[in-house]
Design an enzyme around this catalytic site. Structure first.
Site, PDB file in Angstrom:
ATOM      1  N   CYS A 200     -48.967  17.269  -5.070  1.00 39.22           N
ATOM      2  CA  CYS A 200     -48.741  16.139  -4.593  1.00 39.22           C
ATOM      3  C   CYS A 200     -48.040  15.262  -4.580  1.00 39.22           C
ATOM      4  O   CYS A 200     -46.645  15.138  -4.156  1.00 39.22           O
ATOM      5  CB  CYS A 200     -49.650  15.584  -3.871  1.00 39.22           C
ATOM      6  SG  CYS A 200     -51.972  16.446  -3.459  1.00 39.22           S
ATOM      7  N   HIS A 204     -43.660  13.946  -2.894  1.00 43.67           N
ATOM      8  CA  HIS A 204     -44.300  12.670  -2.313  1.00 43.67           C
ATOM      9  C   HIS A 204     -44.159  10.738  -2.852  1.00 43.67           C
ATOM     10  O   HIS A 204     -44.546  10.515  -2.782  1.00 43.67           O
ATOM     11  CB  HIS A 204     -45.504  12.613  -1.130  1.00 43.67           C
ATOM     12  CG  HIS A 204     -45.100  13.856  -0.036  1.00 43.67           C
ATOM     13  ND1 HIS A 204     -44.575  13.688   0.977  1.00 43.67           N
ATOM     14  CD2 HIS A 204     -46.321  14.892  -0.024  1.00 43.67           C
ATOM     15  CE1 HIS A 204     -44.400  14.960   1.266  1.00 43.67           C
ATOM     16  NE2 HIS A 204     -45.054  15.386   0.231  1.00 43.67           N
ATOM     17  N   ARG A 243     -52.387  19.964   7.117  1.00 41.05           N
ATOM     18  CA  ARG A 243     -51.250  19.577   6.753  1.00 41.05           C
ATOM     19  C   ARG A 243     -51.369  19.887   5.078  1.00 41.05           C
ATOM     20  O   ARG A 243     -50.397  20.287   4.443  1.00 41.05           O
ATOM     21  CB  ARG A 243     -51.119  18.150   7.010  1.00 41.05           C
ATOM     22  CG  ARG A 243     -50.221  17.414   5.791  1.00 41.05           C
ATOM     23  CD  ARG A 243     -48.604  17.456   6.540  1.00 41.05           C
ATOM     24  NE  ARG A 243     -47.699  16.945   6.016  1.00 41.05           N
ATOM     25  CZ  ARG A 243     -47.207  18.398   4.595  1.00 41.05           C
ATOM     26  NH1 ARG A 243     -46.714  19.907   4.584  1.00 41.05           N
ATOM     27  NH2 ARG A 243     -45.618  18.018   4.360  1.00 41.05           N
ATOM     28  N   CYS A 247     -49.322  22.483   2.239  1.00 42.44           N
ATOM     29  CA  CYS A 247     -49.146  21.928   1.042  1.00 42.44           C
ATOM     30  C   CYS A 247     -49.284  22.821  -0.057  1.00 42.44           C
ATOM     31  O   CYS A 247     -48.565  22.914  -0.681  1.00 42.44           O
ATOM     32  CB  CYS A 247     -49.259  20.641   0.908  1.00 42.44           C
ATOM     33  SG  CYS A 247     -48.261  19.165   1.376  1.00 42.44           S
TER      34      CYS A 247
END
Lengths: 286, 102
Positions: A200, A204, A243, A247
């Site tokens: 992740c 991000h 979400r 991902c």
């Protein structure tokens, strides 16, 4: 990680009964959410000095002027409005036993989204807003919602709308189980997975503001504040769980089961990292 | 005078096709089982790659259709993918810490 931490946490708990001072010091050295929060937020504030702190919750729109203009125009007729309406209706419709969602939440469920996820000391687990909604349903003899979209997205969209502007106030109590859940979420966030070998954080933390194909990557800071979201890519609303699953798929990994506790843990970690930032959900994303 | 090589080649040509297929089918079955075991381990790690499942399904379909060369190739592909995902999981048990914001 939780599996690895569980014995350690259990030992810490046992020691805290016998030798409180030593165990607390050990636990504090292992997991320190408050120190994490400080360095996490500082990283983004230093990386993007021109972005107002409260604007991070607007994800890619805080990073890209062109996208922001499109979004501002879209917000005149927000695509999530229908979900808020439907969510309000579901929220207020009595269950078969006559109770409603309001009976399951403090303050009748209005203006409380910023307190989720929370660690429930009685249950010994992380309770996300979605998890709380489903617990409310099952405790009242109703069928739980899908964790991914539809009714769940609608009810959480309505609840989020009643919390807009309220700052995230997530607590990680000094309890070995809470600390283990927090750490499991943190590990999940930073762990590379899938055939593309991405975590992740690869998108991000290391690349917010950069593009992957046509998408501008959102910063991890504030990323959960806009959930649930309407995504043009999905052609509809999706929950926080959707979400995370999305991902996983994007990095060519198989998503976890929607009710896997790791999704709750990562939501806990990310929301704690956004403490102090305002709820902006429901949101809209490309 | 017939050379040893020529004799061997002649025997190979005259072998019944079913004997060649039987050996291949066994090899394929073993390769599929090995790939499936590793794929199950990857799934237990919660780090399954869809490409592994796709290759595994293709291997199974090829086995059922009797296309053993294709089945063997797909089973070995699935095994390699599953092995890579397991190695990723092992590596990340400690490597994730290097990515944490400090």
């Amino acid at each position: 990680m939780k599996a690895l931490l569980a014995p350690a946490a259990g030992l810490a708990l046992a020691l805290s009964i016998a030798i409180p001072g030593i165990a607390d010091a050990w636990a504090a050295e292992m997991v320190d959410p408050k120190a994490d929060l400080k360095t996490f937020q500082a990283y983004f504030y230093e990386k993007f000095p021109n972005v107002k702190h409260e604007d991070f919750v607007n994800g890619p729109y805080s990073m890209d002027e062109g996208m922001r203009k499109q979004w501002e125009e879209k917000e005149e007729f927000p695509p999530y409005d229908f979900a808020i309406e439907k969510g309000k209706e579901l929220f207020e419709t009595p269950f078969k036993n006559g109770k409603t969602f309001a009976d399951c939440f403090e303050n009748g469920g209005i203006g409380v989204r910023q307190n989720f996820p929370r660690f429930d000391l009685k249950l010994g687990e992380v309770v996300t807003l979605e998890y709380a909604v489903n617990r409310c349903l099952t405790e009242n003899g109703e069928t739980p919602y899908s964790y991914v979209k539809d009714e769940m997205a609608a009810v959480t969209a309505y609840m989020a709308s009643t919390s807009r502007g309220k700052p995230f106030a997530i607590d990680v109590p000094n309890d070995p189980r809470a600390l283990a859940a927090y750490e499991a979420g943190k590990q999940y966030f930073y762990t590379r997975r899938g055939q593309l070998n991405f975590s992740c954080a690869s998108c991000h933390v290391q690349n917010p503001g950069n593009r992957i194909r046509a998408e501008v990557l959102a910063p991890a800071l504030g990323i959960t504040a806009a959930l649930p979201i309407y995504r043009s890519e999905w052609g509809g609303m999706g929950t926080a769980t959707r979400r995370y699953m999305s991902c996983n798929s994007q990095v060519r990994g198989t998503p976890l089961a929607p009710d896997d506790e790791l999704y709750r843990d990562v939501d806990y970690f990310l929301s704690f990292m956004s403490n102090g930032l305002p709820i902006s959900g429901p949101g809209a994303r490309p | 005078m017939v050379s040893a090589f020529a004799r061997t080649a002649l025997v190979a040509l005259l072998l019944p096709a079913s004997a060649v297929l039987a050996a291949s089918a066994q090899e394929t079955k073993e390769a599929y089982s090995a790939a499936k075991a590793l794929s199950d381990k990857a799934a237990a790690n919660k780090n399954q790659w869809p490409a592994t499942l796709t290759a595994l399904a293709a291997a199974k379909a090829a086995i059922e259709a009797g296309r053993h060369d294709e089945a063997l190739s797909k089973a070995k592909e699935a095994e390699a993918l599953a092995r890579a995902s397991i190695e990723q999981t092992e590596r990340e048990k400690t490597a994730w810490k290097d990515a944490v914001i400090r």
